[in-house]
Scaffold this active site. Structure first.
Site, PDB file in Angstrom:
ATOM      1  N   CYS A   1       0.842  -1.195   0.000  1.00  0.00           N
ATOM      2  CA  CYS A   1       0.000   0.000   0.000  1.00  0.00           C
ATOM      3  C   CYS A   1       0.880   1.250   0.000  1.00  0.00           C
ATOM      4  CB  CYS A   1      -0.889  -0.003   1.248  1.00  0.00           C
ATOM      5  SG  CYS A   1      -1.741   1.543   1.538  1.00  0.00           S
TER       6      CYS A   1
ATOM      7  N   GLU B   1       0.888  -3.815  10.966  1.00  0.00           N
ATOM      8  CA  GLU B   1       1.441  -2.626  10.312  1.00  0.00           C
ATOM      9  C   GLU B   1       2.367  -1.850  11.240  1.00  0.00           C
ATOM     10  OE1 GLU B   1       0.092   1.726   8.679  1.00  0.00           O
ATOM     11  OE2 GLU B   1      -1.430   0.149   8.618  1.00  0.00           O
TER      12      GLU B   1
ATOM     13  N   THR C   1      -1.724   3.635   9.522  1.00  0.00           N
ATOM     14  CA  THR C   1      -2.538   4.380   8.560  1.00  0.00           C
ATOM     15  C   THR C   1      -4.038   4.235   8.768  1.00  0.00           C
ATOM     16  OG1 THR C   1      -2.491   2.525   6.987  1.00  0.00           O
ATOM     17  CG2 THR C   1      -0.764   4.201   6.773  1.00  0.00           C
TER      18      THR C   1
ATOM     19  N   ASN D   1      -9.314  -0.126  10.810  1.00  0.00           N
ATOM     20  CA  ASN D   1     -10.105   0.988  10.291  1.00  0.00           C
ATOM     21  C   ASN D   1     -11.596   0.735  10.471  1.00  0.00           C
ATOM     22  OD1 ASN D   1     -11.465   0.487   7.369  1.00  0.00           O
ATOM     23  ND2 ASN D   1      -9.616  -0.743   7.503  1.00  0.00           N
TER      24      ASN D   1
ATOM     25  N   SER E   1     -11.452  -2.412   3.117  1.00  0.00           N
ATOM     26  CA  SER E   1     -11.204  -3.603   2.304  1.00  0.00           C
ATOM     27  C   SER E   1     -12.430  -4.510   2.191  1.00  0.00           C
ATOM     28  CB  SER E   1     -10.024  -4.399   2.872  1.00  0.00           C
ATOM     29  OG  SER E   1     -10.287  -4.792   4.200  1.00  0.00           O
TER      30      SER E   1
END
Length: 261
Positions: free
Chosen positions: A12, A42, A113, A182, A242
């Site tokens: 990404c 991540e 992120t 997220n 996603s």
């Protein structure tokens, strides 16, 4: 390359941007303050690109770090008790050999992120104010560095979610993986507005007989039956970055089938 292979990098670009950011920190001997979850894949990857780093989960932990920084102002030093408490709190969230008295003099802010954009921005402003107070405006740029590295897809969903929760809703359905950071933050937004929220990962979690199996924030799966109250309803629907569109469509179809039953 020597063998003539065609290499496609599917990392990404927003994640790569974070890695580039912490590498810049490392090059200039700046400690990376990473807003993220310590055990998230991540954040683990990001910290591996950093030199010296400290991971903060939220604004409350960031405030603890800033309080420690300000304890060093005016020629004073944190007490041995303060230092011990700090290291115990962040022992699993910092680079090997981390020394808060040495390593918090020059800091840069980065983030996982998929964290909540508004909280990342507030953490950045908090550290900026702290370093300004600690070192003064003339030296601020030598002691503080920040970049916005929130993923576009995450940011768009959070912005849309804040607009959605301003509507008069009876309940919210959040669709996405249970390990998706997220998606979890979308659920948090609904909960902070007092909206009854259900986080599901697949359409099959909604069953016949007005039944839903969902995951409350920070808890294990549970079954609610009946799920939809009787009468006219306003249902908000959102999904993680996603989550395939087809999954969202299937959830909507199941909700409509329950409403018509």
């Amino acid at each position: 390359n020597e063998r003539g292979c065609h290499i496609v990098d599917t990392t990404c670009p927003w994640v790569s941007k974070v890695w580039n950011t912490v590498e810049k920190h490392k090059k200039h001997d700046i400690t990376s303050i990473i807003h993220g979850k310590v055990k998230h894949e991540e954040t683990l990857a990001t910290s591996s690109f950093a030199g010296t780093y400290l991971v903060v989960l939220d604004l409350a932990e960031a405030q603890l770090v800033c309080d420690y920084i300000l304890a060093s102002s005016g020629g004073a030093s944190p007490s041995a008790e303060q230092r011990q408490a700090f290291m115990e709190r962040f022992s699993n969230a910092c680079s090997p050999g981390f020394d808060p008295d040495r390593d918090l003099a020059r800091v840069g802010v980065a983030n996982q992120t998929t964290m909540l954009k508004s909280e990342t921005e507030e953490i950045g402003r908090l550290f900026e104010r702290t370093m300004l107070k600690r070192f003064g405006p003339a030296e601020l740029n030598d002691h503080f560095l920040a970049f916005n590295t929130i993923c576009d897809a995450t940011q768009e969903r959070q912005d849309a979610m804040f607009a959605l929760v301003d509507e008069p809703l009876d309940l919210m359905v959040v669709i996405g993986g249970y390990n998706s950071s997220n998606t979890t933050h979308l659920q948090e937004i609904a909960i902070t507005r007092g909206i009854r929220s259900f986080h599901i990962d697949t359409p099959e979690r909604i069953g016949p007989s007005n039944r839903i199996e969902h995951k409350p924030l920070g808890a294990e799966l549970e079954v609610v039956e009946p799920f939809l109250p009787s009468g006219p309803l306003r249902v908000g629907i959102t999904s993680g970055a996603s989550t395939p569109d087809r999954v969202v469509e299937d959830v909507i179809s199941r909700l409509m089938a329950l409403a018509d039953a």
